[in-house]
Design a protein around this motif. Structure first.
Motif, short mmCIF file in Angstrom:
data_model
loop_
_atom_site.label_atom_id
_atom_site.label_comp_id
_atom_site.label_asym_id
_atom_site.label_seq_id
_atom_site.Cartn_x
_atom_site.Cartn_y
_atom_site.Cartn_z
N GLU A 5 0.82 -1.22 0.00
CA GLU A 5 0.00 0.00 0.00
C GLU A 5 0.85 1.27 0.00
OE1 GLU A 5 -0.44 -2.71 1.77
OE2 GLU A 5 -2.47 -3.41 1.34
N ASP A 6 2.14 1.13 0.36
CA ASP A 6 3.02 2.32 0.35
C ASP A 6 3.81 2.45 -0.95
OD1 ASP A 6 2.28 3.01 2.96
OD2 ASP A 6 3.69 1.53 3.79
N SER A 7 3.63 1.51 -1.86
CA SER A 7 4.35 1.60 -3.13
C SER A 7 3.89 2.84 -3.89
CB SER A 7 4.07 0.36 -3.99
OG SER A 7 4.62 -0.78 -3.38
N LYS A 8 4.81 3.30 -4.75
CA LYS A 8 4.52 4.52 -5.51
C LYS A 8 3.32 4.32 -6.45
CE LYS A 8 7.00 6.99 -8.87
NZ LYS A 8 8.24 6.91 -9.60
N VAL A 9 2.41 5.29 -6.47
CA VAL A 9 1.31 5.20 -7.43
C VAL A 9 1.68 5.98 -8.69
CG1 VAL A 9 -0.61 4.76 -5.84
CG2 VAL A 9 0.12 7.11 -6.22
N ASN A 10 1.36 5.40 -9.83
CA ASN A 10 1.72 6.04 -11.09
C ASN A 10 0.89 5.43 -12.22
OD1 ASN A 10 3.06 7.50 -13.02
ND2 ASN A 10 4.74 6.01 -13.20
N PRO A 11 -0.43 5.69 -12.21
CA PRO A 11 -1.27 5.03 -13.22
C PRO A 11 -0.85 5.41 -14.63
CG PRO A 11 -2.51 6.69 -11.99
CD PRO A 11 -1.19 6.57 -11.33
N VAL A 12 -0.94 4.44 -15.54
CA VAL A 12 -0.50 4.71 -16.91
C VAL A 12 -1.69 4.75 -17.87
CG1 VAL A 12 1.84 3.83 -16.61
CG2 VAL A 12 0.00 2.26 -17.24
N GLY A 65 -7.06 3.92 -14.54
CA GLY A 65 -6.32 3.95 -13.27
C GLY A 65 -6.30 5.34 -12.66
N LEU A 66 -6.18 6.36 -13.52
CA LEU A 66 -6.17 7.75 -13.02
C LEU A 66 -7.48 8.11 -12.35
CD1 LEU A 66 -4.45 9.63 -15.97
CD2 LEU A 66 -3.83 9.83 -13.56
#
Ligand SMILES: NC(=O)c1ccc[n+]([C@@H]2O[C@H](COP(=O)([O-])OP(=O)(O)OC[C@H]3O[C@@H](n4cnc5c(N)ncnc54)[C@H](O)[C@@H]3O)[C@@H](O)[C@H]2O)c1
Length: 321
Positions: free
Chosen positions: A129-136, A140-141
């Motif tokens: 849950e602490d991993s970086k979020v970066n929807p592509v 996801g956005l």
């Protein structure tokens, strides 16, 4: 408890509604049937045919409700790239509309169906849950927008919410009556439906065999829909204190696409034809999650295997299509 399930005629929502009713809850469903089946809802739920953007219908759906499971959404990644405005309207505006109505009506408990897609192409294996979020992608956005909104505002709104980030969901539910809840196959691009629909003439396409995984094909985390729904139902007892929690729902075990194909051949007793093609833009080499937080917070452990996921998915296809 009286509950609302938005998107309750859809794939996951229908399993949730069925299990909630089995557990003795009273359930309202709102679904515009854009991707669901009314027959999935069953006669024991109170069905409202309408959109989460329709205030009158939403008001009716929320009457007397204590907690909301919000699953209604536009869910197809490729469609989201072609129709970003539609995805923003339903997934962001529709959800904010629902949250505002909940606040107006003093409904304080909300479970939101978010997605692994918020992590995009993650650096961590497994993610947490602490991993970086970066929807592509747009899909996801739109989901991340709501996760962020609830992280920022739930507490001050007096709302107790959980954003569950679902990984790859598969399998199906045979109800107590003996029918398989229906799954929409048209337009589905997920791996398991694609395997079930493959043939010698139309082999499964595997996007890339040069990823840095053990056999070169991408790795994913498959959870049985019945296991997933058990986590959602368990969360009902964890919605007491205002504030938001983010919880990933996965098995913590990755399977490569080729491993899924091999498991399908054994589980379904047939040969799966496949062919490699180029990588797709936006795909990641691995999307697998730790489920330590789900274990800690909910006491949840998924227990259905990949073979069961494949067998149940095939049984639904044979029964309903
Ligand atoms: N299936 C997966 O692997 C997966 C993975 C991650 C997250 N999720 C999330 O879980 C939720 C359920 O997914 P699913 O696979 O069951 O999808 P689904 O499309 O089967 O279910 C969504 C339901 O929402 C309904 N809907 C769409 N727009 C609506 C609107 N404006 N108003 C009312 N109803 C509307 C559809 O008719 C459908 O029945 C979604 O929010 C999705 O983003 C699913």
């Amino acid at each position: 408890m009286k509950l609302l399930v938005t998107g309750g005629a859809g794939y996951i929502g229908a399993v949730l509604v069925n299990k909630l009713i089995d557990a003795g809850h009273q359930v309202n469903v709102i679904d515009d049937l854009s991707n669901g089946f009314v027959e999935n809802v069953g006669e024991n739920a109170n069905f409202i045919n309408g959109s989460i953007l329709d205030n009158d219908k939403l008001n009716r759906a929320l009457e007397g409700v204590e907690a909301v499971f919000h699953l209604a959404a536009k869910i197809r990644v490729e469609e989201g790239e072609r129709q970003p405005e539609l995805y923003k309207k339903v997934n962001i505006d529709g959800t904010l509309n629902l949250i505002n109505k909940c606040i107006d009506k003093n409904i304080k408990k909300l479970v939101f169906a978010s997605t692994a897609a918020v992590y995009g192409d993650p650096e961590d294996f497994p993610v947490n849950e602490d991993s970086k979020v970066n929807p592509v992608n747009v899909y996801g956005l739109t989901k991340l927008e709501i996760d962020k909104y609830l992280e920022k505002n739930a507490k001050s709104l007096g709302l107790s919410s959980i954003c569950f980030r679902f990984f790859n969901i598969g399998g199906a539910l045979k109800t107590k009556k003996g029918n398989w809840l229906k799954i929409k196959h048209e337009g589905a691009t997920h791996l398991i439906p694609s395997i079930l629909h493959s043939s010698n003439e139309k082999p499964l396409l595997i996007f890339g065999n040069d990823w840095s995984t053990k056999d070169g094909t991408p790795t994913r985390d498959f959870v049985h829909v019945v296991d997933l729904v058990e986590a959602l139902i368990k969360s009902l007892t964890k919605l007491e204190i205002p504030g938001n929690q983010i919880i990933n729902l996965g098995t913590s075990t990755g399977s490569t696409v080729l491993e899924v194909v091999k498991t399908a051949e054994l589980a379904l007793k047939k040969t799966i034809s496949y062919r490699f093609t180029n990588r797709r833009a936006g795909d990641s080499f691995a999307l697998v999650t730790s489920n330590e937080k789900a274990k800690q917070v909910l006491g949840w452990v998924p227990n259905k295997s990949l073979s069961e996921i494949l067998q149940d998915a095939q049984a639904e296809l044979l029964a309903n299509h």
